[in-house]
Motif scaffolding. Structure first.
Motif, PDB file in Angstrom:
ATOM      1  N   LEU A 175     -43.906  -5.454 -80.072  1.00  0.00           N
ATOM      2  CA  LEU A 175     -44.421  -4.356 -80.873  1.00  0.00           C
ATOM      3  C   LEU A 175     -44.310  -3.043 -80.104  1.00  0.00           C
ATOM      4  O   LEU A 175     -44.507  -3.016 -78.880  1.00  0.00           O
ATOM      5  N   GLY A 176     -44.007  -1.962 -80.801  1.00  0.00           N
ATOM      6  CA  GLY A 176     -43.838  -0.662 -80.161  1.00  0.00           C
ATOM      7  C   GLY A 176     -44.941   0.305 -80.533  1.00  0.00           C
ATOM      8  O   GLY A 176     -45.432   0.299 -81.668  1.00  0.00           O
ATOM      9  N   TYR A 177     -45.330   1.159 -79.586  1.00  0.00           N
ATOM     10  CA  TYR A 177     -46.458   2.064 -79.782  1.00  0.00           C
ATOM     11  C   TYR A 177     -46.105   3.445 -79.230  1.00  0.00           C
ATOM     12  O   TYR A 177     -45.968   3.625 -78.034  1.00  0.00           O
ATOM     13  N   VAL A 178     -45.940   4.413 -80.124  1.00  0.00           N
ATOM     14  CA  VAL A 178     -45.723   5.803 -79.714  1.00  0.00           C
ATOM     15  C   VAL A 178     -47.102   6.421 -79.496  1.00  0.00           C
ATOM     16  O   VAL A 178     -47.911   6.492 -80.435  1.00  0.00           O
ATOM     17  N   ALA A 179     -47.382   6.860 -78.279  1.00  0.00           N
ATOM     18  CA  ALA A 179     -48.740   7.307 -77.932  1.00  0.00           C
ATOM     19  C   ALA A 179     -48.721   8.725 -77.371  1.00  0.00           C
ATOM     20  O   ALA A 179     -47.828   9.091 -76.609  1.00  0.00           O
ATOM     21  N   PRO A 202     -51.856   9.410 -71.954  1.00  0.00           N
ATOM     22  CA  PRO A 202     -52.589   8.322 -71.312  1.00  0.00           C
ATOM     23  C   PRO A 202     -54.043   8.732 -71.081  1.00  0.00           C
ATOM     24  O   PRO A 202     -54.527   8.879 -69.948  1.00  0.00           O
ATOM     25  N   TYR A 203     -54.734   8.940 -72.189  1.00  0.00           N
ATOM     26  CA  TYR A 203     -56.112   9.437 -72.202  1.00  0.00           C
ATOM     27  C   TYR A 203     -56.975   8.378 -72.887  1.00  0.00           C
ATOM     28  O   TYR A 203     -56.503   7.618 -73.735  1.00  0.00           O
ATOM     29  N   THR A 204     -58.245   8.328 -72.542  1.00  0.00           N
ATOM     30  CA  THR A 204     -59.147   7.273 -73.007  1.00  0.00           C
ATOM     31  C   THR A 204     -59.077   7.034 -74.510  1.00  0.00           C
ATOM     32  O   THR A 204     -58.948   5.893 -74.962  1.00  0.00           O
ATOM     33  N   GLU A 205     -59.163   8.096 -75.314  1.00  0.00           N
ATOM     34  CA  GLU A 205     -59.131   7.932 -76.763  1.00  0.00           C
ATOM     35  C   GLU A 205     -57.893   7.159 -77.210  1.00  0.00           C
ATOM     36  O   GLU A 205     -57.972   6.264 -78.056  1.00  0.00           O
ATOM     37  N   VAL A 255     -45.398   0.611 -74.898  1.00  0.00           N
ATOM     38  CA  VAL A 255     -45.948   1.936 -75.189  1.00  0.00           C
ATOM     39  C   VAL A 255     -45.074   3.005 -74.555  1.00  0.00           C
ATOM     40  O   VAL A 255     -44.650   2.882 -73.407  1.00  0.00           O
ATOM     41  N   VAL A 256     -44.809   4.062 -75.312  1.00  0.00           N
ATOM     42  CA  VAL A 256     -44.166   5.255 -74.765  1.00  0.00           C
ATOM     43  C   VAL A 256     -45.121   6.434 -74.973  1.00  0.00           C
ATOM     44  O   VAL A 256     -45.461   6.779 -76.099  1.00  0.00           O
ATOM     45  N   TYR A 257     -45.580   7.010 -73.867  1.00  0.00           N
ATOM     46  CA  TYR A 257     -46.417   8.211 -73.937  1.00  0.00           C
ATOM     47  C   TYR A 257     -45.516   9.437 -74.073  1.00  0.00           C
ATOM     48  O   TYR A 257     -44.570   9.616 -73.297  1.00  0.00           O
ATOM     49  N   ILE A 258     -45.822  10.274 -75.058  1.00  0.00           N
ATOM     50  CA  ILE A 258     -44.962  11.436 -75.330  1.00  0.00           C
ATOM     51  C   ILE A 258     -45.578  12.749 -74.839  1.00  0.00           C
ATOM     52  O   ILE A 258     -44.939  13.792 -74.880  1.00  0.00           O
ATOM     53  N   THR A 292     -46.988  -2.901 -71.631  1.00  0.00           N
ATOM     54  CA  THR A 292     -46.197  -2.162 -70.629  1.00  0.00           C
ATOM     55  C   THR A 292     -46.035  -0.739 -71.151  1.00  0.00           C
ATOM     56  O   THR A 292     -45.747  -0.535 -72.335  1.00  0.00           O
ATOM     57  N   ALA A 293     -46.248   0.234 -70.275  1.00  0.00           N
ATOM     58  CA  ALA A 293     -46.224   1.636 -70.706  1.00  0.00           C
ATOM     59  C   ALA A 293     -45.301   2.460 -69.838  1.00  0.00           C
ATOM     60  O   ALA A 293     -45.233   2.278 -68.622  1.00  0.00           O
ATOM     61  N   THR A 294     -44.601   3.385 -70.507  1.00  0.00           N
ATOM     62  CA  THR A 294     -43.790   4.376 -69.810  1.00  0.00           C
ATOM     63  C   THR A 294     -44.147   5.762 -70.373  1.00  0.00           C
ATOM     64  O   THR A 294     -44.772   5.875 -71.421  1.00  0.00           O
ATOM     65  N   SER A 295     -43.766   6.793 -69.645  1.00  0.00           N
ATOM     66  CA  SER A 295     -44.099   8.151 -70.071  1.00  0.00           C
ATOM     67  C   SER A 295     -42.849   8.992 -70.117  1.00  0.00           C
ATOM     68  O   SER A 295     -42.029   8.974 -69.180  1.00  0.00           O
ATOM     69  N   ASN A 296     -42.664   9.719 -71.205  1.00  0.00           N
ATOM     70  CA  ASN A 296     -41.505  10.595 -71.356  1.00  0.00           C
ATOM     71  C   ASN A 296     -41.832  12.019 -70.903  1.00  0.00           C
ATOM     72  O   ASN A 296     -42.976  12.418 -70.885  1.00  0.00           O
TER      73      ASN A 296
END
Length: 367
Positions: free
Chosen positions: A159-163, A166-169, A192-195, A363-367
């Motif tokens: 499953l994919g998650y556009v986020a 990386p903040y609590t909410e 997860v990809v943090y944008i 697993t999370a990455t950040s763009n």
């Protein structure tokens, strides 16, 4: 005789004045509410959700809304200018409809210059004991249910998650979604990809496409536009919505966690008007809605969700509404191996809002 007629006329006029609500501050007549939005009220997502809740509450209470759209919530001076401009227009209630408006509203509320103005702020830590309340809700409930639906619909188990950040909410939502998915498929993966923005359609779509390329066959998101839904529809995979029950993906749409903000604004405006409003000072939020209160909602499940999963999801939803099911309970570990919740423990709201990181399976990455 004339004296009697004068007295009778005075009584009749007083009765008519009261019957029509004249002079009754509780009616909301003449009360102006200033609304500060991060986006457009027709954005199909978060801002539209907030606006519709405000419109319904305004109609119920007889108040007038004055709106400022597309205000940069990352610019404290712009936020402050928007608020003071609304106050100059006669607004005695100011609503900040995004996390980043908090510092500006907090400064104004505690300045001593606006003690007769009530400030209401979505999310963030800002509140006082007199004229500023922060509000939010247990969105982890609806996120959990949407995770169940996503895992039941997925064939790949990825499953994919556009986020946004990386903040609590945001991480509360990611973790609740993952726990719901794991309740259906313990081996599910959530990527997860943090944008690093609350809303930018191009950036959101690029992150969605990145997740699609990583073999995700169901997408969800915590960002303001519907770009993730559209990317999923184009790729022929499934998606949930977010913030607002707005299906733009057709049959590829499976559900959406969303807010009914009128469940907060309607009684809160009424309390301000009748003089009973008082921030509770409850941490982390002065007002905290739930699925039971009607503020937290889950949209109808789409045709792609298997019937047995629909039954299971509805059972858990009923338990949430009755206060019998808590998302963050029992043994839960972060993906680092650290314990988030002990066996036999049930996190309080304050403990939930100290979450920092993603749970096992993410697993999370950040763009």
């Amino acid at each position: 005789m004339k004296k009697i007629l004068v007295v009778m006329l005075a009584v009749i006029m007083a009765f008519a004045f009261t019957a029509c609500g004249g002079g009754d501050e509780e009616s909301g007549d003449g009360v102006k509410v200033g609304c500060i939005f991060i986006g457009s009220i027709n954005d199909g997502g978060f801002t539209q959700c907030m606006n519709e809740g405000l419109e319904k509450a305004a109609e119920e209470n007889g108040v007038e809304l004055i709106k400022k759209e597309n205000v940069n919530d990352g610019d404290t001076q712009a936020s402050k200018d928007a608020a003071t401009n609304l106050i100059d227009q006669g607004c005695t209630i100011i609503v900040g409809c995004s996390f980043g408006f908090g510092p500006a509203l907090d400064e104004l509320a505690n300045s001593g210059e606006y003690d007769d103005v009530t400030f209401l702020h979505f999310s963030g830590p800002y509140q006082n004991e007199t004229n500023m309340e922060n509000f939010f809700g247990s969105m982890e409930e609806a996120r959990y249910l949407s995770g169940m639906a996503a895992a039941a619909t997925s064939e790949s188990g990825i499953l994919g998650y556009v986020a946004a950040y990386p903040y609590t909410e945001v991480q509360i939502g990611i973790n609740a979604f993952t726990l719901g998915a794991q309740a259906v498929n313990p081996d599910v993966e959530v990527k997860v990809v943090y944008i690093n923005t609350w809303g930018d359609a191009e950036v959101e779509k690029a992150a969605a496409e990145q997740l699609i390329a990583a073999d995700c066959d169901v997408l969800t998101y915590h960002a303001d536009s519907t770009a993730t839904q559209l990317a999923a529809q184009e790729a022929g995979i499934y998606t949930t919505g977010w913030n607002y029950n707005n299906n733009v993906a057709g049959d590829q749409y499976i559900t959406a966690p969303y807010w009914d903000m009128s469940a907060y604004f309607t009684p809160t405006f009424a309390a301000i008007l009748d003089g009973s409003f008082a921030p509770t000072g409850t941490q982390p939020f002065s007002s905290y809605g739930s699925m039971a209160s009607g503020m937290i909602c889950i949209d109808e499940l789409g045709p792609a969700v298997p019937e047995d999963a629909v039954e299971q999801i509805n059972e858990v939803k009923a338990q949430m509404e009755n206060g019998e099911f808590k998302v963050f309970s029992g043994l839960i570990r972060y993906n680092s191996g650290d314990v988030l919740c002990e066996d036999g423990q049930e996190l309080t709201d304050e403990e939930i809002w100290k979450i920092s990181g993603e749970v096992e399976g993410v697993t999370a990455t950040s763009n």
